[in-house]
Write an enzyme that holds these catalytic residues in place. Structure first.
Site, PDB file in Angstrom:
ATOM      1  CB  SER A  13       5.208   4.981   4.209  1.00  0.00           C
ATOM      2  OG  SER A  13       5.665   5.992   5.090  1.00  0.00           O
ATOM      3  CG  ASN A  33      -1.731   1.243   1.393  1.00  0.00           C
ATOM      4  OD1 ASN A  33      -2.390   1.657   0.426  1.00  0.00           O
ATOM      5  ND2 ASN A  33      -1.747   1.853   2.580  1.00  0.00           N
ATOM      6  CG  HIS A  88      -0.462   5.989   4.676  1.00  0.00           C
ATOM      7  ND1 HIS A  88      -1.844   6.081   4.730  1.00  0.00           N
ATOM      8  CD2 HIS A  88       0.007   6.751   5.689  1.00  0.00           C
ATOM      9  CE1 HIS A  88      -2.187   6.864   5.744  1.00  0.00           C
ATOM     10  NE2 HIS A  88      -1.084   7.274   6.344  1.00  0.00           N
ATOM     11  CG  ASP A 148      -2.790   3.318   6.764  1.00  0.00           C
ATOM     12  OD1 ASP A 148      -2.819   2.748   5.665  1.00  0.00           O
ATOM     13  OD2 ASP A 148      -3.554   4.251   7.068  1.00  0.00           O
TER      14      ASP A 148
END
Ligand code: GRF
Length: 221
Positions: free
Chosen positions: A139, A110, A112, A148
């Protein structure tokens, strides 16, 4: 993993990070095959980009499912059937069910917009400004059941400038996201990165003590 790496991108919005991945692939800098772009929003810009690029689109509507878990189980079953090696969350605005995502831990990343572990969740730019931070960043992390919260692979850092408001900061950071995400996917495609349970990342077989840093278009230790 296949060669080239088969990636599925999940996006709920405009899809500029998808576009950055496509541009890197088109420039010969990212040896991957895009096997699907999936979205929970039929109007997502990311789907239009996928259509233009000839990538199969998958639209699943949350209201068609009895629960979050049912949605996620169906989504991941389809991605498995498509033969995705790696799932890239690029602005996918849903919290994923821990049980449904479990088989993908280590094969899902992911992006973020914060320097994790700071500012998980939403409104990261505003929160960085309100806190008076001197720097901000983005990140890329492996996805685990904790929102997250999975191990961070790499970060891009920028200084916060006097003229920054939420929108300006977000826009400036986005340009770095567009280099960060392809750089991480490139390392995965090269077979150089791995998730090490329960919460680590290794590069070329050695565990990272701190996330990689983006310098130019490259990631450095
Ligand atoms: C990016 O800021 C990303 O970091 C966050 O959602 C945004 C997606 O933007 N997770 P886009 O749809 O890729 O343009």
């Amino acid at each position: 993993m296949s060669s080239p790496l088969r990636i599925a991108v999940l996006a709920s919005g405009r899809g500029s990070n998808l576009q950055a991945l496509l541009a890197a692939r088109d420039a010969g800098a990212l040896p991957v095959e895009f096997v699907a772009v999936a979205s929970d929003k039929p109007t997502a810009g990311a789907l239009a980009l996928a259509e233009a690029a000839g990538i199969p689109r998958l639209v699943l509507k949350p209201k068609d499912y009895a629960s979050r878990r049912a949605f996620d189980l169906d989504l991941f079953a389809r991605l498995r059937d498509i033969g995705a090696d790696l799932v890239v969350l690029a602005g996918f605005m849903r919290i994923l069910d821990g049980e449904a995502l479990h088989p993908w831990v280590g094969r899902m990343i992911n992006i973020h917009p914060s320097l994790l572990p700071k500012y998980r969740g939403l409104h990261t730019h505003r929160r960085a400004l309100e806190a008076g931070d001197l720097e901000h960043g983005a990140s890329v992390h492996y996805v685990t059941a904790e929102l997250d919260g999975g191990p961070v692979i790499a970060q891009a850092r920028i200084g916060i400038e006097t003229g920054d408001d939420e929108q300006r900061l977000a826009g400036r950071l986005l340009a770095y996201e567009h280099r960060l995400l392809p750089a991480v996917v490139r390392l995965i495609a090269a077979g150089r990165l791995a998730f090490t349970a329960p919460d680590g990342v290794s590069l070329d077989g050695a565990r990272l003590a701190v996330p990689l840093e983006l310098r130019g278009d490259e990631l450095v230790r």
